[in-house]
Scaffold this motif. Structure first.
Motif, mmCIF file in Angstrom:
data_model
loop_
_atom_site.group_PDB
_atom_site.id
_atom_site.type_symbol
_atom_site.label_atom_id
_atom_site.label_comp_id
_atom_site.label_asym_id
_atom_site.label_seq_id
_atom_site.Cartn_x
_atom_site.Cartn_y
_atom_site.Cartn_z
ATOM 1 N N ASN A 271 0.809 -1.212 0.000
ATOM 2 C CA ASN A 271 0.000 0.000 0.000
ATOM 3 C C ASN A 271 0.849 1.272 0.000
ATOM 4 O O ASN A 271 0.330 2.359 0.244
ATOM 5 N N ARG A 272 2.156 1.140 -0.274
ATOM 6 C CA ARG A 272 3.022 2.323 -0.338
ATOM 7 C C ARG A 272 4.078 2.107 -1.416
ATOM 8 O O ARG A 272 4.607 1.004 -1.561
ATOM 9 N N TYR A 294 0.559 6.569 -0.913
ATOM 10 C CA TYR A 294 0.191 5.696 0.203
ATOM 11 C C TYR A 294 -1.321 5.498 0.208
ATOM 12 O O TYR A 294 -2.096 6.358 -0.223
ATOM 13 N N GLU A 296 -4.150 3.697 2.914
ATOM 14 C CA GLU A 296 -4.494 3.010 4.150
ATOM 15 C C GLU A 296 -6.003 2.823 4.228
ATOM 16 O O GLU A 296 -6.742 3.294 3.362
ATOM 17 N N ALA A 297 -6.443 2.133 5.251
ATOM 18 C CA ALA A 297 -7.880 1.867 5.386
ATOM 19 C C ALA A 297 -8.679 3.159 5.542
ATOM 20 O O ALA A 297 -9.796 3.279 5.022
ATOM 21 N N SER A 300 -5.558 8.181 2.387
ATOM 22 C CA SER A 300 -4.697 7.950 1.231
ATOM 23 C C SER A 300 -4.169 9.296 0.768
ATOM 24 O O SER A 300 -4.711 10.356 1.104
#
Length: 799
Positions: A271-272, A294, A296-297, A300
């Motif tokens: 995710n990055r 990036y 994330e849940a 972003s």
């Protein structure tokens, strides 16, 4: 001790099936040899009940490691001999199967204690879709360790193939190909065939776990000409991301000169990722670029940075950065909920950045750079937001602009209730602190508080609607310095009444041999706002609304909250639509609308003029989608007094299939601009009757085809091209070639020209500059000749 089962002769097409876990079994010549712990199944009568489909673990694309130990081994052949728990020899159409592995050969020996299979003569091995063919193979079946002499190979994920002196299988995921060739060009019959491009290497390491290949002492040749001799490089086997140096890009630019970039991609995590791009410009020096992404849940974002330590074009260091971030902040309080957050930052080093860096991040190529932080929260009928907005204004001596006001900060709240005993109610409030450099603006800084109460009562029926609405606007200003009239504060209160109504008539009809449902929709909109003198009030965020079908039915002639127009006008409009009764798709729409002012509009923007009472210009629009290949859209603002159009936008597009699109638009703003915009993507082979084979989006139309691509924006007022993209693409099947000329206007007499050229070796890499982003941004509905696709599964190449 073995027992023998003969296959029933009356069913010659059906063989007995035998299976044995952890042991070998042999099926061939109509005989099954079964050990004492095996099971045998004779042919049975077919089940006449309907087949019931259900999921099966045997059909999984990838077999988990923990299941491989339990996979049975199947062996077939014409002649065979076997010693229990020791060895099995099969001759004639020999075949061994276990899970996703198939080995075929003229002679196959399997030594069970070592799990070693030896195959000779026309050997073919298929491992999860990867195929190897050659004269001799030794392989430990379970661990997939061994070697293959003089093989030909083909990889499933990208259809890459080649020949080698030897292949060493390290394990089920890794192999080393010695003295190898590699290409993705489709093999043609005949011994003299040579691929258009090929890699020759001392060794090629294939890693199917990381989906990457690594070549050592390699040379890339194109059309027999060596292009890229390198000691070592890696290349992808699929579209999976991996860290490493990306292919260099080259370009020629009228401002930068010859530009060479060598990007490095860093796959930090799933995710990055980050991309570092050092570039050398022959006329300007070194530029260092970086991008970080990036995901994330709950949030972003993306960050970009460019830095030139010494730009010889301006004799100074240059930099620019942009940052975007969106996310949700968990307050930890169930009664409060989450707060939405967004951030956009754009800053550059100097006023000429937009002119000298025309193709960096789009947010940095404008003269007004927005830096915006926004927090918002909502619960039920209530919502609120907090915003901080600051602008960077890039000035030009020949064309200065007044910078907009910063909002430091802006707090907004809204409460709305629908269908409250038939009424809709809303309350809006806004408090904004406007700040600006007083040396660049003539107005004082101020804190503005604005509120609006709105009550409406809609009546809606299938055949029409009517909605009366009442608004009350209140605004208060507190200035940091006195106005020209000496006041340091001001207050404005204004009511607005509007009445919106419309009818809907429908009928079934036939046009052009098709059935349609036609509507006739008249609409009347009346608005009244009394006059209040607002000429002494500063203008911080108001601007005139554009005159179009979206704004002609609004109650304020201005956007923003510093000006509220006095209105006593009636807007009448009529539209008709043709709707496909089966799909509900709109095939055509026609509309006309006009305003009738019963009194002059005296409230204007600073420097504006009064709008006289009477009839406004007529607005006429049409949209046609009668045929999927054709689209047409137009809007014309027509002055009834001069009998001439004031503004016109007329556009159309023709797209009969993949890779075939032509679009054109004519835009007129009388006295200001008049432009003709044409864009296209079209196969040139169509001109001599070769229409190719449509392989679908992203797959091209076959090898040997030329495509013309471009966009031309021509100013009829100035008699010259403004922005231009012209190019050609060639589809060679396993390679693509592109040459594109890009001209971007940067001023009334200046432009940036560059040439982009690229060779794309399908399934391997790209060399040269990258014109794909330019083509995608400039040509509506442009299609890539090759789209990145998901790797095929093992059952797409199943033996």
């Amino acid at each position: 001790m073995f027992r023998m089962l003969s296959v029933t002769e009356s069913r010659p097409a059906v063989q007995a099936r035998c299976w044995l876990r952890k042991q070998v079994l042999v099926v061939g010549a109509g005989v099954c040899l079964v050990g004492p712990v095996a099971w045998a199944q004779a042919p049975s009568q077919p089940d006449l009940a309907p087949l019931q489909l259900k999921s099966s673990r045997l059909l999984r694309d990838a077999i988990p490691p923990q299941d491989r130990d339990t996979q049975p081994t199947f062996v077939t052949g014409d002649r065979m001999s076997s010693r229990t728990d020791l060895e099995t020899v099969i001759e004639g159409q020999a075949e061994l199967r276990r899970g996703d592995l198939v080995i075929r050969a003229d002679r196959l020996e399997y030594y069970q204690p070592d799990d070693l299979a030896t195959a000779r003569g026309n050997v073919r091995i298929n491992r999860a879709g990867d195929v190897y063919e050659g004269p001799e193979l030794q392989l430990k079946v379970e661990s997939f360790e061994g070697f293959f002499r003089n093989p030909r190979y083909q990889l499933l994920k990208n259809q890459g193939h080649g020949e080698a002196e030897r292949v060493d299988f390290i394990d089920e995921k890794r192999a080393v190909v010695r003295n190898a060739t590699y290409t993705t060009c489709r093999r043609e019959p005949g011994p003299s065939w040579l691929p258009d491009w090929i890699i020759r290497a001392a060794s090629i390491s294939i890693d199917n776990e990381e989906d990457v290949g690594e070549a050592e002492a390699a040379v890339l040749s194109f059309k027999g000409v060596p292009l890229l001799p390198v000691p070592a490089f890696t290349f992808p086997l699929s579209n999976r991301r991996k860290s490493g140096v990306l292919p260099p890009t080259f370009g020629i630019d009228s401002v930068n000169g010859v530009e060479v970039s060598v990007p490095y991609y860093w796959n930090i995590a799933p995710n990055r990722d980050a991309t570092l791009t050092p570039s050398l410009m022959s006329r300007r020096g070194v530029d260092l670029g970086a991008e970080f992404r990036y995901l994330e849940a709950n949030y972003s974002g993306q960050a970009k940075l460019n830095y030139m330590p010494s730009d010889t074009l301006r004799d100074m260091s240059r930099w620019g950065y942009s940052l975007t971030h969106t996310g949700v902040i968990d307050t930890g309080l169930r009664s409060v909920g989450n707060v939405n957050a967004s951030l956009s930052m754009n800053r550059v080093s100097d006023d000429n950045y937009w002119r000298d860096f025309t193709r960096v991040s789009p947010g940095l190529t404008q003269r007004l750079l927005q830096n915006d932080l926004n927090l918002s929260w909502a619960s039920g009928n209530f919502s609120t937001s907090l915003r901080v907005l600051k602008w960077q204004t890039l000035q030009d001596v020949d064309s200065p602009i007044t910078p907009p006001y910063d909002r430091l900060p802006q707090l907004a709240m809204r409460y709305a209730r629908l269908n409250l005993n038939g009424f809709d109610l809303s309350v809006d409030a806004d408090m904004t602190q406007f700040e600006s450099d007083r040396t660049l603006t003539l107005q004082p800084n101020a804190r503005r508080v604005f509120s609006q109460l709105e009550v409406s009562r809609p009546w809606v029926w299938p055949s029409g609607y009517i909605t009366p609405k009442l608004r009350l606007h209140t605004t208060n200003y507190q200035f940091d310095t006195a106005l020209t009239n000496g006041a340091r504060s001001a207050t404005r209160t204004l009511p607005t009444f509007s009445l919106d109504s419309g009818l809907v008539f429908e009928r079934d009809t036939r046009l052009f041999g098709r059935a349609f449902r036609q509507t006739l929709e008249p609409r009347a909109f009346y608005v009244y706002t009394p006059y209040r003198d607002q000429s002494a009030l500063p203008n911080y965020d108001s601007g005139a609304n554009d005159f179009n079908f979206a704004t002609i039915y609004t109650d304020n002639a201005f956007a923003g909250n510093d000006r509220i127009s006095d209105s006593n006008l009636l807007t009448l409009g009529l539209s008709t639509r043709l709707i496909d009764p089966d799909s509900g798709a709109e095939a055509a729409r026609f509309g006309i609308a006009q305003r009738l002012r019963f009194s002059d509009q005296r409230v204007t923007l600073p420097g504006g003029t009064t709008v006289d009472k009477g009839f406004s210009d007529v607005l006429v629009g049409a949209t046609l989608n009668l045929d999927p290949r054709w689209t047409f859209d137009s809007t014309v603002q027509f002055d009834m007094d001069t009998k001439r159009s004031v503004r016109s936008t007329i556009g159309g597009r023709y797209s009969p299939g993949n890779y075939r699109v032509v679009s054109a638009a004519y835009r007129l703003q009388r006295g200001t601009s008049e432009q003709l915009d044409v864009a296209w993507q079209w196969p040139l082979n169509d001109l001599w009757g070769d229409r190719g084979q449509d392989l679908g989006p992203g797959q091209g139309q076959g090898a040997g085809r030329w495509y013309s691509v471009g966009r031309m924006n021509f100013s009829l007022r100035d008699g010259k091209l403004v922005d231009t993209v012209l190019g050609f693409e060639y589809d060679g099947g396993c390679w693509l070639g592109r040459v594109v000329l890009d001209r971007l206007q940067t001023g009334s007499s200046t432009a940036n020209n560059r040439i982009l050229f690229q060779l794309e070796f399908v399934g391997f890499s790209r060399l040269g500059s990258n014109p794909l982003d330019t083509l995608k941004q400039n040509i509506p509905r442009y299609q890539f000749l090759r789209e990145t696709s998901t790797s095929a599964g093992r059952f797409s190449n199943y033996d």
